[in-house]
Write a protein that holds these residues in place. Structure first.
Motif, PDB file in Angstrom:
ATOM      1  N   VAL A  57      -8.657 -30.788 -20.348  1.00 14.69           N
ATOM      2  CA  VAL A  57      -9.348 -31.691 -19.429  1.00 14.69           C
ATOM      3  C   VAL A  57      -9.859 -30.861 -18.258  1.00 14.69           C
ATOM      4  CG1 VAL A  57      -9.092 -33.653 -17.859  1.00 14.69           C
ATOM      5  CG2 VAL A  57      -7.955 -33.694 -20.089  1.00 14.69           C
ATOM      6  N   ASN A  58     -11.177 -30.783 -18.098  1.00 18.21           N
ATOM      7  CA  ASN A  58     -11.786 -29.915 -17.087  1.00 18.21           C
ATOM      8  C   ASN A  58     -11.267 -28.488 -17.197  1.00 18.21           C
ATOM      9  OD1 ASN A  58     -13.699 -31.516 -15.921  1.00 18.21           O
ATOM     10  ND2 ASN A  58     -12.736 -31.642 -13.915  1.00 18.21           N
ATOM     11  N   GLY A  59     -11.001 -28.075 -18.439  1.00 19.58           N
ATOM     12  CA  GLY A  59     -10.550 -26.713 -18.704  1.00 19.58           C
ATOM     13  C   GLY A  59      -9.063 -26.505 -18.579  1.00 19.58           C
ATOM     14  N   ILE A  60      -8.316 -27.538 -18.199  1.00 21.84           N
ATOM     15  CA  ILE A  60      -6.871 -27.425 -18.003  1.00 21.84           C
ATOM     16  C   ILE A  60      -6.151 -27.779 -19.301  1.00 21.84           C
ATOM     17  CG2 ILE A  60      -4.896 -28.186 -16.609  1.00 21.84           C
ATOM     18  CD1 ILE A  60      -7.091 -29.412 -14.671  1.00 21.84           C
ATOM     19  N   SER A  61      -5.279 -26.894 -19.765  1.00 20.85           N
ATOM     20  CA  SER A  61      -4.466 -27.170 -20.942  1.00 20.85           C
ATOM     21  C   SER A  61      -3.395 -28.189 -20.578  1.00 20.85           C
ATOM     22  CB  SER A  61      -3.804 -25.881 -21.446  1.00 20.85           C
ATOM     23  OG  SER A  61      -2.916 -26.163 -22.511  1.00 20.85           O
ATOM     24  N   LEU A  62      -3.448 -29.366 -21.217  1.00 19.98           N
ATOM     25  CA  LEU A  62      -2.517 -30.444 -20.903  1.00 19.98           C
ATOM     26  C   LEU A  62      -1.926 -31.028 -22.182  1.00 19.98           C
ATOM     27  CD1 LEU A  62      -4.699 -32.194 -18.178  1.00 19.98           C
ATOM     28  CD2 LEU A  62      -2.623 -30.854 -17.780  1.00 19.98           C
ATOM     29  N   THR A  63      -0.816 -31.725 -22.013  1.00 17.58           N
ATOM     30  CA  THR A  63      -0.152 -32.395 -23.131  1.00 17.58           C
ATOM     31  C   THR A  63      -0.370 -33.897 -23.005  1.00 17.58           C
ATOM     32  OG1 THR A  63       1.544 -30.673 -23.193  1.00 17.58           O
ATOM     33  CG2 THR A  63       2.064 -32.759 -24.295  1.00 17.58           C
ATOM     34  N   ILE A  64      -0.796 -34.507 -24.093  1.00 23.18           N
ATOM     35  CA  ILE A  64      -1.037 -35.949 -24.093  1.00 23.18           C
ATOM     36  C   ILE A  64       0.302 -36.677 -24.044  1.00 23.18           C
ATOM     37  CG2 ILE A  64      -1.984 -37.885 -25.401  1.00 23.18           C
ATOM     38  CD1 ILE A  64      -3.934 -35.718 -26.642  1.00 23.18           C
ATOM     39  N   LYS A  65       0.456 -37.499 -23.032  1.00 22.93           N
ATOM     40  CA  LYS A  65       1.695 -38.269 -22.869  1.00 22.93           C
ATOM     41  C   LYS A  65       1.642 -39.562 -23.660  1.00 22.93           C
ATOM     42  CE  LYS A  65       4.465 -40.557 -19.336  1.00 22.93           C
ATOM     43  NZ  LYS A  65       5.765 -39.990 -19.291  1.00 22.93           N
ATOM     44  N   LYS A  66       0.486 -40.227 -23.590  1.00 18.83           N
ATOM     45  CA  LYS A  66       0.356 -41.530 -24.245  1.00 18.83           C
ATOM     46  C   LYS A  66      -1.082 -41.721 -24.683  1.00 18.83           C
ATOM     47  CE  LYS A  66       1.286 -46.420 -23.448  1.00 18.83           C
ATOM     48  NZ  LYS A  66       1.646 -47.450 -22.486  1.00 18.83           N
ATOM     49  N   TYR A  67      -1.248 -42.422 -25.815  1.00  9.83           N
ATOM     50  CA  TYR A  67      -2.581 -42.761 -26.299  1.00  9.83           C
ATOM     51  C   TYR A  67      -2.552 -44.163 -26.878  1.00  9.83           C
ATOM     52  CZ  TYR A  67      -6.815 -42.855 -29.105  1.00  9.83           C
ATOM     53  OH  TYR A  67      -8.031 -43.207 -29.651  1.00  9.83           O
ATOM     54  N   SER A  68      -3.400 -45.031 -26.329  1.00 10.08           N
ATOM     55  CA  SER A  68      -3.440 -46.413 -26.801  1.00 10.08           C
ATOM     56  C   SER A  68      -4.772 -47.045 -26.407  1.00 10.08           C
ATOM     57  CB  SER A  68      -2.277 -47.200 -26.170  1.00 10.08           C
ATOM     58  OG  SER A  68      -2.334 -48.550 -26.541  1.00 10.08           O
ATOM     59  N   ASN A  69      -5.354 -47.791 -27.323  1.00 13.44           N
ATOM     60  CA  ASN A  69      -6.605 -48.524 -27.057  1.00 13.44           C
ATOM     61  C   ASN A  69      -7.698 -47.638 -26.465  1.00 13.44           C
ATOM     62  OD1 ASN A  69      -5.478 -51.003 -27.913  1.00 13.44           O
ATOM     63  ND2 ASN A  69      -4.506 -51.254 -25.919  1.00 13.44           N
ATOM     64  N   LYS A  70      -7.879 -46.458 -27.058  1.00 12.52           N
ATOM     65  CA  LYS A  70      -8.946 -45.510 -26.678  1.00 12.52           C
ATOM     66  C   LYS A  70      -8.729 -44.864 -25.305  1.00 12.52           C
ATOM     67  CE  LYS A  70     -11.284 -46.561 -30.397  1.00 12.52           C
ATOM     68  NZ  LYS A  70     -11.362 -45.669 -31.535  1.00 12.52           N
ATOM     69  N   ILE A  71      -7.536 -45.030 -24.729  1.00 12.00           N
ATOM     70  CA  ILE A  71      -7.223 -44.417 -23.431  1.00 12.00           C
ATOM     71  C   ILE A  71      -6.066 -43.440 -23.626  1.00 12.00           C
ATOM     72  CG2 ILE A  71      -6.295 -44.851 -21.113  1.00 12.00           C
ATOM     73  CD1 ILE A  71      -7.839 -47.515 -21.170  1.00 12.00           C
ATOM     74  N   PHE A  72      -6.234 -42.213 -23.120  1.00 13.91           N
ATOM     75  CA  PHE A  72      -5.144 -41.241 -23.194  1.00 13.91           C
ATOM     76  C   PHE A  72      -4.696 -40.884 -21.784  1.00 13.91           C
ATOM     77  CE2 PHE A  72      -8.859 -38.449 -23.071  1.00 13.91           C
ATOM     78  CZ  PHE A  72      -8.466 -37.406 -22.243  1.00 13.91           C
TER      79      PHE A  72
END
Length: 194
Positions: free
Chosen positions: A139-154
C-alpha cells in the motif's frame, strides 16, 4: 525490485504536465547516492530518474501510469514514500514488490487501536483470490499484512514506527493509495487457472 520497506519520504517540489505525461520533481533526500536512470519506488510506483539538479531529482510518469495510480491526485508539497531498489546481498525484510501498481484504493476508515492504527481500504479493482487474511500487500509502497478482508474492503494494522516514517500519517478518509497485490500469489493463481 523492492521490498516494501520505506527508506524515507520526500516532498513534491514541482509538477509539469507535457502532453499526456507528468514530469515530477522531488526534493532529493539521497544526496549523492542516486544516479540518472536509477529506479526508485515512489508510493510503490517504479519510476526512473531523468534529471538530478540543485538538490532535486525528476522522474516522468506516462499516461498509463497516471491512469492506474494515485499520481493523478498528486499536488506540490505532498509527501511521497521512497524506496530504492533492493540489493541482492541484503535481507528481504518485507516482501517482493515490483513497483507495478495493480489498482488504487480509497481509504474508507482510520481507527486508532491501542497505540497502533487500523486502516481500511476499498479498492477500485479487487482480485478476491489475491486478498487473503495474513497475506502480503503493498500500500503506497509499504509492505503490509492484511488483517481482515470482507465485502471488498481490506484492513491493515499500522504500527507507530510505520505510521510516523511513511506518508500514512498525512492521509485521511477519502484519500487514494496505490495497491500492488503479492506477485507470488499472482503467479500461483495464473498457473492454477490452466
Amino acid at each position: 525490485m523492492f521490498t516494501g520497506i520505506i527508506e524515507c519520504t520526500t516532498e513534491v517540489y514541482r509538477l509539469n504536465r507535457q502532453k499526456n505525461n507528468l514530469f515530477i520533481t522531488f526534493k532529493n533526500p539521497f544526496l549523492d547516492h542516486i544516479k540518472i536512470n536509477q529506479s526508485i519506488a515512489h508510493n510503490g510506483i517504479c519510476l526512473s530518474i531523468i534529471e538530478i539538479i540543485n538538490g532535486t531529482y525528476s522522474v516522468i510518469a506516462s499516461e498509463e501510469t497516471l491512469r492506474c495510480t494515485n499520481l493523478y491526485f498528486l499536488k506540490i508539497k505532498d509527501e511521497v514514500n521512497l524506496e530504492r531498489g533492493m540489493k541482492v546481498n541484503e535481507r528481504l525484510d518485507g516482501h517482493i514488490v515490483q513497483g507495478h501498481i495493480d489498482t488504487i484504493a480509497k481509504i474508507v476508515e482510520i481507527n486508532r487501536k491501542n497505540g497502533s492504527w487500523l486502516f481500511s481500504f476499498k479498492s477500485r479493482k479487487i482480485l478476491d483470490n489475491l486478498v487473503i487474511e495474513k497475506g502480503s500487500i503493498s500500500v503506497n509502497g509499504i509492505s503490509l499484512t492484511i488483517k481482515k478482508y470482507s465485502n471488498k474492503i481490506f484492513s491493515v494494522s499500522i504500527i507507530p514506527y510505520t505510521y510516523e516514517k511513511t506518508n500514512l500519517h498525512f492521509m485521511k478518509v477519502g484519500d487514494f493509495v496505490n495497491v500492488e497485490y503479492d506477485i507470488l500469489g499472482k503467479y500461483i493463481i495464473k498457473n492454477l487457472c490452466f
